[in-house]
Design a protein around this motif. Sequence first.
Motif, PDB file in Angstrom:
ATOM      1  N   ARG A 102       0.832  -1.209   0.000  1.00  0.00           N
ATOM      2  CA  ARG A 102       0.000   0.000   0.000  1.00  0.00           C
ATOM      3  C   ARG A 102       0.862   1.253   0.000  1.00  0.00           C
ATOM      4  O   ARG A 102       0.485   2.292  -0.541  1.00  0.00           O
ATOM      5  CB  ARG A 102      -0.906   0.034   1.226  1.00  0.00           C
ATOM      6  N   PRO A 166      -7.255 -10.503  -5.913  1.00  0.00           N
ATOM      7  CA  PRO A 166      -8.136  -9.340  -6.135  1.00  0.00           C
ATOM      8  C   PRO A 166      -8.386  -8.544  -4.851  1.00  0.00           C
ATOM      9  O   PRO A 166      -8.547  -7.323  -4.894  1.00  0.00           O
ATOM     10  CB  PRO A 166      -9.434  -9.981  -6.646  1.00  0.00           C
ATOM     11  N   TRP A 167      -8.405  -9.227  -3.701  1.00  0.00           N
ATOM     12  CA  TRP A 167      -8.615  -8.551  -2.424  1.00  0.00           C
ATOM     13  C   TRP A 167      -7.534  -7.508  -2.172  1.00  0.00           C
ATOM     14  O   TRP A 167      -7.811  -6.377  -1.765  1.00  0.00           O
ATOM     15  CB  TRP A 167      -8.637  -9.591  -1.305  1.00  0.00           C
ATOM     16  N   LYS A 169      -5.597  -6.119  -4.493  1.00  0.00           N
ATOM     17  CA  LYS A 169      -5.696  -5.092  -5.536  1.00  0.00           C
ATOM     18  C   LYS A 169      -6.762  -4.065  -5.183  1.00  0.00           C
ATOM     19  O   LYS A 169      -6.588  -2.862  -5.436  1.00  0.00           O
ATOM     20  CB  LYS A 169      -5.995  -5.748  -6.879  1.00  0.00           C
ATOM     21  N   ASP A 170      -7.863  -4.515  -4.589  1.00  0.00           N
ATOM     22  CA  ASP A 170      -8.899  -3.576  -4.146  1.00  0.00           C
ATOM     23  C   ASP A 170      -8.377  -2.675  -3.037  1.00  0.00           C
ATOM     24  O   ASP A 170      -8.669  -1.468  -3.013  1.00  0.00           O
ATOM     25  CB  ASP A 170     -10.128  -4.350  -3.634  1.00  0.00           C
ATOM     26  N   ILE A 171      -7.608  -3.248  -2.110  1.00  0.00           N
ATOM     27  CA  ILE A 171      -7.028  -2.459  -1.021  1.00  0.00           C
ATOM     28  C   ILE A 171      -6.072  -1.407  -1.572  1.00  0.00           C
ATOM     29  O   ILE A 171      -6.062  -0.256  -1.134  1.00  0.00           O
ATOM     30  CB  ILE A 171      -6.295  -3.373  -0.015  1.00  0.00           C
ATOM     31  N   ALA A 173      -6.188  -0.029  -4.535  1.00  0.00           N
ATOM     32  CA  ALA A 173      -6.976   1.007  -5.197  1.00  0.00           C
ATOM     33  C   ALA A 173      -7.583   1.967  -4.181  1.00  0.00           C
ATOM     34  O   ALA A 173      -7.579   3.190  -4.362  1.00  0.00           O
ATOM     35  CB  ALA A 173      -8.071   0.365  -6.040  1.00  0.00           C
ATOM     36  N   ASN A 174      -8.091   1.422  -3.075  1.00  0.00           N
ATOM     37  CA  ASN A 174      -8.698   2.259  -2.040  1.00  0.00           C
ATOM     38  C   ASN A 174      -7.664   3.093  -1.303  1.00  0.00           C
ATOM     39  O   ASN A 174      -7.970   4.192  -0.826  1.00  0.00           O
ATOM     40  CB  ASN A 174      -9.455   1.390  -1.032  1.00  0.00           C
TER      41      ASN A 174
END
Length: 325
Positions: A102, A166-167, A169-171, A173-174
């Motif tokens: 992140r 994907p989990w 990748k979503d983190i 992006a957020n």
Amino acid sequence: MFDWLQHIADWLVYDLLDLDQEQHLAEALNFFIYDTVKILILLVIVIFFMGIVNSYFPIDKVKNYLSRKKLYGLEYLMASLFGVVTPFCSCSSVPLFIGFVRGGIPLGVTFAFLITSPLVNEVAIGLFIGLFGIKTTLLYIISGVLLGTISGIILQNLKLEGYLTPWVKDILANAQKEQDLFKAEKQTFTQRLPIIWTEVLNILKGIVPYVIVGIAIGGIMHGYIPEGFFEKFMAKDNLFAVPLATILSVPMYSNASGILPIVQVLVSKGIPLGTAIAFMMGVVGLSLPEAMLLKKVMTLKLIAIFFSVVTLCIIISGYLFNIIL
């Protein structure tokens, strides 16, 4: 640091439940209670701290800095050295993995830290000096740092970002959206806390089941694998003792300080030090519980590649130790 927690686990298992300390069930249950609570505490602290860091760190600048060619690989060495001075075990790998990625830190640099951190720490170093002397301890520290550095470089060059789940990748992006919000509104630290805490809870919900299952597997292995089970595979005259010791260590689970007394016993029974250290590194850095935890953030293919590279480096280190010592 967690002595109080060990006393509580002992009281629950041996006093409240009245289980015999010699029972496999008692040992496994004690391990499970102690490690579950300890790791959950560490998870909250690590995720919360990384949330604060990520709310202030400019992700793009971090990426640009660590991507500069003039570092000549020093970022991997620095990540490994940072791993030496941080007291994290392999079960803390998921929140650390998320926090590093992140923050815009390249995957290979993150791997360099994750490999070295559980292998080499101040407690293990202190025990190593007492058990094997300064010369062996220095070789152990150098090999641990090089193992993380070289593995990180190899893994970075394999371009594995596409194998994150994907989990994650979503983190990621957020994370960028959150930081843009913080910048746009110029929020104070107090105003940022609710957003950071919400993210902590979201991450915990996603990984706690994996943590519990991983620790449960570790507890079963810790309590039920019979003493001396592995010794027959590590004989001095066995040319394949080092790779066998590394592979056989995967079902085990412990931290570096916990496995060192076992290493001392193995060496006292005539097993070469390099073979015993390869076994220790495998237990600490390649455990089945760790693979279970990493399943939340990595695809099976990425876990297989990660474990394969680290296994190869551990085997080479084991042979070198046997030659030098």
